[in-house]
Design an enzyme around this catalytic site. Structure first.
Site, PDB file in Angstrom:
ATOM      1  N   ASN A  37       0.688  -0.793   0.120  1.00  0.00           N
ATOM      2  CA  ASN A  37       0.486   0.335   0.177  1.00  0.00           C
ATOM      3  C   ASN A  37       0.665   1.341   0.605  1.00  0.00           C
ATOM      4  OD1 ASN A  37      -2.345   1.436   0.544  1.00  0.00           O
ATOM      5  ND2 ASN A  37      -3.050   1.309   2.122  1.00  0.00           N
ATOM      6  N   HIS A 122     -14.986  -4.133  10.437  1.00  0.00           N
ATOM      7  CA  HIS A 122     -14.220  -2.830  11.248  1.00  0.00           C
ATOM      8  C   HIS A 122     -16.006  -2.352  11.411  1.00  0.00           C
ATOM      9  CE1 HIS A 122     -10.150  -2.749   9.441  1.00  0.00           C
ATOM     10  NE2 HIS A 122     -10.402  -4.002  10.313  1.00  0.00           N
ATOM     11  N   ARG A 147     -14.176  -5.400  15.000  1.00  0.00           N
ATOM     12  CA  ARG A 147     -13.773  -4.165  15.179  1.00  0.00           C
ATOM     13  C   ARG A 147     -14.345  -2.863  15.471  1.00  0.00           C
ATOM     14  NH1 ARG A 147      -8.272  -1.554  12.245  1.00  0.00           N
ATOM     15  NH2 ARG A 147      -9.343  -0.069  11.582  1.00  0.00           N
ATOM     16  N   TYR A 159      -7.352   7.601  12.266  1.00  0.00           N
ATOM     17  CA  TYR A 159      -7.247   6.336  11.981  1.00  0.00           C
ATOM     18  C   TYR A 159      -8.657   5.418  12.154  1.00  0.00           C
ATOM     19  CZ  TYR A 159      -6.107   2.180  10.894  1.00  0.00           C
ATOM     20  OH  TYR A 159      -6.217   0.273  10.786  1.00  0.00           O
ATOM     21  N   ASP A 210      -7.826  -1.170  17.362  1.00  0.00           N
ATOM     22  CA  ASP A 210      -6.193  -0.877  16.723  1.00  0.00           C
ATOM     23  C   ASP A 210      -6.080   0.841  16.930  1.00  0.00           C
ATOM     24  OD1 ASP A 210      -3.956  -0.862  15.607  1.00  0.00           O
ATOM     25  OD2 ASP A 210      -5.245  -0.740  13.113  1.00  0.00           O
ATOM     26  N   HIS A 212      -2.712   1.216  16.161  1.00  0.00           N
ATOM     27  CA  HIS A 212      -2.560   1.572  15.080  1.00  0.00           C
ATOM     28  C   HIS A 212      -0.569   2.291  15.488  1.00  0.00           C
ATOM     29  CE1 HIS A 212      -2.260   2.543  10.576  1.00  0.00           C
ATOM     30  NE2 HIS A 212      -2.893   1.416  10.893  1.00  0.00           N
ATOM     31  N   GLU A 236      -4.444  -4.137  19.055  1.00  0.00           N
ATOM     32  CA  GLU A 236      -4.168  -3.888  18.148  1.00  0.00           C
ATOM     33  C   GLU A 236      -2.515  -3.203  18.366  1.00  0.00           C
ATOM     34  OE1 GLU A 236      -4.049  -4.399  13.392  1.00  0.00           O
ATOM     35  OE2 GLU A 236      -6.070  -4.472  14.273  1.00  0.00           O
ATOM     36  N   GLU A 262       1.002  -6.684  11.621  1.00  0.00           N
ATOM     37  CA  GLU A 262       0.596  -5.856   9.730  1.00  0.00           C
ATOM     38  C   GLU A 262       2.058  -5.888   9.165  1.00  0.00           C
ATOM     39  OE1 GLU A 262      -1.615  -2.952   9.382  1.00  0.00           O
ATOM     40  OE2 GLU A 262      -2.384  -4.207  10.689  1.00  0.00           O
ATOM     41  N   ARG A 283      -0.142 -11.004  13.717  1.00  0.00           N
ATOM     42  CA  ARG A 283      -1.024 -10.604  12.452  1.00  0.00           C
ATOM     43  C   ARG A 283      -0.175 -10.702  11.179  1.00  0.00           C
ATOM     44  NH1 ARG A 283      -4.770  -8.382  12.451  1.00  0.00           N
ATOM     45  NH2 ARG A 283      -4.058  -6.334  11.183  1.00  0.00           N
ATOM     46  N   HIS A 312      -3.400 -10.066   9.215  1.00  0.00           N
ATOM     47  CA  HIS A 312      -3.890  -8.724   8.399  1.00  0.00           C
ATOM     48  C   HIS A 312      -4.919  -8.914   7.331  1.00  0.00           C
ATOM     49  CE1 HIS A 312      -3.935  -4.117   7.270  1.00  0.00           C
ATOM     50  NE2 HIS A 312      -3.547  -4.843   5.873  1.00  0.00           N
ATOM     51  N   ASP A 316      -6.156  -3.556   0.940  1.00  0.00           N
ATOM     52  CA  ASP A 316      -5.163  -3.152   0.632  1.00  0.00           C
ATOM     53  C   ASP A 316      -4.448  -4.091   0.377  1.00  0.00           C
ATOM     54  OD1 ASP A 316      -4.633  -3.561   2.954  1.00  0.00           O
ATOM     55  OD2 ASP A 316      -2.571  -2.435   3.041  1.00  0.00           O
ATOM     56  N   GLU A 339      -8.948 -10.801   9.667  1.00  0.00           N
ATOM     57  CA  GLU A 339      -9.296  -9.413   9.364  1.00  0.00           C
ATOM     58  C   GLU A 339     -10.419  -9.975   7.744  1.00  0.00           C
ATOM     59  OE1 GLU A 339      -8.097  -4.771   9.063  1.00  0.00           O
ATOM     60  OE2 GLU A 339      -6.640  -7.149   9.383  1.00  0.00           O
ATOM     61  N   TRP A 402       2.069   6.868  12.383  1.00  0.00           N
ATOM     62  CA  TRP A 402       0.508   7.023  11.727  1.00  0.00           C
ATOM     63  C   TRP A 402      -0.418   5.845  12.357  1.00  0.00           C
ATOM     64  CZ3 TRP A 402      -1.612   4.149   7.819  1.00  0.00           C
ATOM     65  CH2 TRP A 402      -3.016   4.462   7.707  1.00  0.00           C
TER      66      TRP A 402
END
Length: 402
Positions: A37, A122, A147, A159, A210, A212, A236, A262, A283, A312, A316, A339, A402
């Site tokens: 991605n 999600h 999630r 996010y 998550d 992130h 996560e 991931e 993951r 994951h 993407d 996921e 991020w």
């Protein structure tokens, strides 16, 4: 059974995908996902310029030998671009081997260990009231695990919260957009979200969240402790995992299960976390961790240390990767969750597949090989569109994870 042709297909039916299609001299074909991605063309170039020329004439049945040839032969090992390219080759060769044997790939991996692959969706929204509606929608669709991500009061963007509730895609512009982040706002908000969700949906729905990579270990420990009353299946990516010792501190302060990996691309990235039992779910993915062959090694190591899979599976990753993941998921003994972010109808048309969703689970299907293909004529109607992931900053302007 020699490799006669290998070509790279880049297409954008709603988002960018890179696919490797290998053809043997007896006419069998196999497909592998090579999507990274925001850096898709880097992998496409690596495959086209360095890997494809080396594949022509090789024995397509020698999957392990080809994996080692591409990994050790490059000298510059690992890294997301290299391992994604290797994954595409490995996955396509497993697809061919299944077709040659007349069996779905999971049968070549030892057969079923379960009836289906439990997946999570999600639920995301700007407000808590709205996310309760989204959680309800997923339960009505039959999901057993969800999630939960919401906007954070005081922040313009967060996010995991997208404009489209089923097809969230964070890569949103040709150049990275920038968003602001506040850890104090986040830490004070998330426990209330899960209190409301548990109050509404009871104790049995599996809930995930998550982070992130946005916290420090002690901040993650505080969040995990505050979420313990709501019995999450996992928290996560609580911290950036480059400093794996940080997970020891989190473990000392919370019993909330941890999931990570991931962004890992080899067994060496997750060895310490698994062997020291610092995580509960790993993951890693087929496409970013070297294909079916290498991901199975990671899952075998995890099984020895009471760590389960939780791969994951965002948008993407193309349906080619999802199909490959399902064949592995259904065969391993230590499966946890998969996921599953649904693809757009345009993507599903470009990648016709045999897997199906039913009663909260995905089923890989019984077609020989992976049970997925790419419609190259249709793919050509969706040319590549530049799209990158956002950049995150603290409110004072400091670049943040991020």
């Amino acid at each position: 059974m020699k490799i006669a042709d290998a070509r790279v297909v880049v297409t954008c039916p709603g988002r960018n995908f890179v696919t490797l299609k290998i053809t043997t001299d007896d006419g069998l074909t196999g497909v592998g996902d090579a999507t990274l991605n925001g850096r898709e063309l880097a992998v496409a170039s690596y495959l086209t310029e360095h890997v494809v020329p080396a594949l022509i004439g090789r024995d397509a049945a020698r999957i392990e030998d080809t994996w080692q040839y591409l990994y050790k032969g490059a000298y510059w090992r690992r890294g997301p671009v290299t391992m994604t390219a290797i994954a595409a080759v490995d996955t396509a060769l497993w697809d061919i081997k299944g077709k040659a044997a007349g069996l779905p790939v999971y049968q070549l991996l030892g057969g079923r260990s379960r009836d289906g692959v439990t997946v999570y969706g999600h639920a995301n929204a700007e407000t808590v009231d709205e996310v309760l509606t989204e959680v309800g929608r997923y339960t009505e669709l039959g999901y057993r695990a969800v999630r939960v991500q919401t906007g954070v009061p005081g922040l313009d963007a967060t996010y995991g919260v997208g404009k489209d509730k089923l097809f969230y895609e964070p890569a949103d512009a040709a150049l990275p957009t920038e968003t602001a982040w506040s850890t104090p706002h986040y830490l004070s908000h998330v426990p209330e979200v899960f209190r409301r969700v548990r109050e509404e949906f009871g104790p049995h729905l599996q809930l995930l969240h998550d982070v992130h990579h946005r916290l420090t270990p002690i901040e993650a420990a505080r969040l995990g402790a505050s979420l313990e009353p709501y019995a999450l299946t996992w928290m996560e990516d609580p911290v950036p995992a480059e400093l794996q010792e940080g997970f020891r501190l989190i473990r000392q302060h919370t019993t909330t299960p941890l999931a990570v990996g991931e962004v890992f691309n080899s067994i060496w990235d997750c060895r310490q976390l698994i062997q020291e039992q610092l995580i509960d779910y790993i993951r890693t993915t087929v496409v970013h961790a070297g294909g079916i062959s290498h991901l199975r090694r990671i899952f075998d190591l995890a099984a020895l240390h009471h760590v389960r899979s939780g791969s994951h599976g965002a948008t993407d990753l193309s349906p080619v990767c999802m199909a490959a993941a399902l064949h592995l998921d259904i065969s391993i003994p230590n499966f946890g969750l998969q996921e599953y972010m649904r693809h757009t109808p345009e993507t599903d048309a470009v990648f016709p597949h045999d897997y199906r969703f039913e009663d909260g689970m995905l089923h890989p299907g019984e077609r020989p090989g992976l049970g997925v293909d790419i419609d190259e004529d249709l793919a050509a109607q969706y040319p590549y569109q530049p799209a990158q992931l956002p950049v995150n900053r603290l409110q004072d302007g400091t670049v943040h994870s991020w």
